[in-house]
Design an enzyme around this catalytic site. Structure first.
Site, mmCIF file in Angstrom:
data_model
loop_
_atom_site.group_PDB
_atom_site.id
_atom_site.type_symbol
_atom_site.label_atom_id
_atom_site.label_comp_id
_atom_site.label_asym_id
_atom_site.label_seq_id
_atom_site.Cartn_x
_atom_site.Cartn_y
_atom_site.Cartn_z
ATOM 1 N N LYS A 179 6.015 -3.605 -34.309
ATOM 2 C CA LYS A 179 5.689 -2.774 -33.148
ATOM 3 C C LYS A 179 5.979 -1.311 -33.489
ATOM 4 C CE LYS A 179 6.536 -2.605 -28.103
ATOM 5 N NZ LYS A 179 7.239 -3.255 -26.970
ATOM 6 N N SER A 182 4.470 -4.756 -22.956
ATOM 7 C CA SER A 182 4.032 -3.629 -23.743
ATOM 8 C C SER A 182 3.724 -3.957 -25.209
ATOM 9 C CB SER A 182 5.100 -2.536 -23.711
ATOM 10 O OG SER A 182 6.269 -2.941 -24.372
ATOM 11 N N SER A 215 8.303 -7.586 -22.170
ATOM 12 C CA SER A 215 7.296 -7.027 -23.083
ATOM 13 C C SER A 215 7.029 -7.831 -24.347
ATOM 14 C CB SER A 215 7.679 -5.597 -23.485
ATOM 15 O OG SER A 215 7.399 -4.702 -22.440
#
Lengths: 482, 100
Positions: free
Chosen positions: A74, A149, A173
């Protein structure tokens, strides 16, 4: 192909890490333009890591447990010398001068970093629509969001750009995008995985965690990244991860509670869709059939989680994001004085959702409102910890849906913040309490898209979440989910 | 229903947060922040009495380490990613500007 078979084949010399990487990069070339899982594909880095693994195998040197396994990071994880943006214009082009501890551990384990994945700006969102660099599309239906997210990490695994990815979970997330993309995603106990090098959103809530196509791969990845780190003062000492050891233990005699307030029972939060609740019930039945003792249970304060979270998380964010002032790194918009430069930089660098949360958090922490909102929210946190502690006296794990619905179409919820925020209603409680949670696919909804079921456990019982998820996965694969 | 947060409050909070908002953004945030805080009315109304607040999910203890020298981040590398540097330091515009 699973990460564990790739690692076994690479370690034995049956396949080269370079050829494994080539196969994955070919798929990236084929579909990335459509999916946009990555902010950056790090092909050069990946090739050098794959070559190093192959050289070690050829020389007969020991290789790590993830030898030659492609992995996506990420883009809120610091990677030394590799751009790290948080999908924000304020960090565009920034190259961190250090690696996150998780990044170092993964590199030591032999993983091959294929790229930095897209996210809602600073991890604030549930759809990856808030990225400054454009949304990620759900590989299963490109008209729908991948969740967020960590939408880029989930999409990268679902599209088989990499069998493994790392995400971060502040209010769901990791778990919600895993549910939306039909893969496994897990949020560890707060403090189980080092936050050193995780660009902070809500420091008392954030955790890194694994994404994988199945439970066993997720457990193997968890075991690599978890464990004490002296560089993170909130890291739990004397904690040895053993998720893989839990995989085949089954659920015979295990006490499973179905949280009424988060599963459509009496006093439940609203908005949980019928198909998601039906799959959750089937999951519960599958656990009972496998020998678990199943009972409905009440956690009254669970319904207060959403309100408490949307005070606590913005409050922490407003404080954490004060560091983006144009002085030491990232964007600077020139102005005659430093004060004006700070304001001009932040105004130009942050997107709408980030500004909204900074505003909300600043308000909640400002004189006159602190006690009414932030102070109250912290007391609700205590109530939730007490409620869950008393439930865990009688239950080993709890079950809820991961998200209220399956993946929704683009634009459907982006105009109204509150409709977007309720996505997190089932995942938020474990961030506020610091407890572990995992999402495992269990059948599909009326629209044919995957449904995720969530397994929650008390602090440090991370292994137990994998243990129960493995049983659910076996049941779903055997046709126990419709 | 009257908004819980006024335009003036939004302008004040934006100044605290060092954000410059357009007129449209001020209206939008006044409305949206009011909505979100309306949702939080359930905890605002809650009688929490003398319950202790929890700011962190785990008990926090002070962490010490031996007072030994060890390498820090490389100064040139850190300054190399700064927007502006001079003489080994971060460079900023004047801090004490003209009275305004």
């Amino acid at each position: 192909m699973s990460a564990r078979s790739i690692a076994a084949d690479v370690a034995s010399g049956a396949r080269s890490a370079a050829s494994v990487l080539d196969e994955h990069l070919a798929r990236v070339r084929e579909r990335e333009e459509e999916i946009h899982a990555f902010n950056l594909v790090t092909e050069e880095k990946a090739r050098s890591q794959a070559d190093a693994v192959d050289a070690a195998v050829a020389a007969g040197d020991p290789v790590g447990p993830l030898a030659g396994v492609p992995l996506a990071l990420k883009d809120n994880m610091c990677t030394r010398g590799i751009p790290t943006t948080c999908s924000s214009k304020i960090l565009e082009g920034w190259r961190p001068p250090y690696d996150a501890t998780v990044v170092s551990r993964l590199a030591d384990a032999g993983a091959v970093f294929v790229g930095k994945t897209n996210l809602d700006e600073f991890a604030m969102g549930s759809s990856t629509e808030n990225s400054a660099f454009g949304p990620t599309r759900n590989p299963l239906d490109t008209g729908r969001v991948p969740g967020g997210s960590s939408g880029g990490s989930a999409a990268a695994v679902a599209a088989n750009f990499a069998p493994l990815a790392i995400g971060s979970d502040t209010g769901g997330s990791i778990r919600q995008p895993a549910a939306f993309c039909g893969i496994v995603g897990m949020k560890p106990t707060y403090g189980a995985v080092s936050r050193y090098g995780l660009i902070a959103f809500g420091s008392s809530l954030d955790q890194f965690g694994p994404f994988a196509t199945d439970v066993a791969d997720a457990a193997a990845l968890y075991d690599v990244i978890a464990g004490h780190d002296p560089l993170d003062s909130t890291s739990i000492t004397d904690f040895t991860p053993n998720a893989v050891d839990h995989l085949s233990r089954g659920v015979q005699g295990l006490r499973v509670g179905v949280v009424r307030e988060l599963s459509g029972g009496a006093g439940s939060v609203e908005g949980l869709s019928a198909d998601v609740l039906a799959r959750t019930n089937e999951a519960v039945e599958a656990l009972a059939a496998a020998g678990a003792i199943v009972e409905e249970v009440s956690v009254p304060s669970a319904t207060l989680g959403l309100s408490a979270y949307y005070i606590v998380a913005p409050a922490e964010a407003s404080s954490n994001l004060a560091r983006y002032d144009g002085v030491r790194y990232g964007l600077r918009v020139d102005a005659p004085t430093t004060g004006e430069m700070n304001t001009a930089t932040r105004t130009a660098g942050f997107g709408a959702e980030v500004k909204r949360r900074i505003m909300l958090g600043t308000y909640a922490l400002s004189a006159g409102y602190y006690d009414a909102f932030y102070g109250k929210a912290l007391k609700v946190r205590t109530m939730m910890l007490r409620d869950f502690a008393s439930v865990y006296e009688n239950f080993d794990v709890l079950i809820t849906p991961t998200a209220p619905t399956t993946a929704f179409p683009f634009g459907e919820r982006s105009s109204d913040p509150m409709t977007m925020y309720v996505n997190d209603v089932c995942t938020i409680p474990s961030n506020l309490t610091g407890h572990p949670g995992i999402s495992v696919p269990f059948g599909v909804g009326d629209d044919g898209l995957p449904v995720g079921v969530q397994v929650l456990a008390p602090a440090l019982a991370d292994g137990l979440t994998f243990q129960v998820a493995a049983v659910l996965e076996a049941a779903a694969n055997a046709g126990g989910a419709t | 229903m009257s908004e819980r947060i006024t335009r003036d409050e939004v302008i004040h909070v934006a100044r605290l947060a060092r954000l410059d908002l357009s007129d449209a953004e001020i209206d939008e945030f006044a409305h949206q922040m009011s909505d979100i805080l309306d949702h939080a009315a359930d905890i605002e109304a809650l009688d929490v009495g003398d319950i202790e607040p929890t700011s962190h999910p785990l008990p926090m203890v002070n962490v010490f380490r031996a007072d030994e020298r060890r390498p820090s981040l490389d100064r040139d590398e850190v300054l190399g990613v700064a927007p502006a540097e001079q003489d080994g330091q971060f460079r900023v515009p004047p801090i004490l500007g003209e009275e305004r």
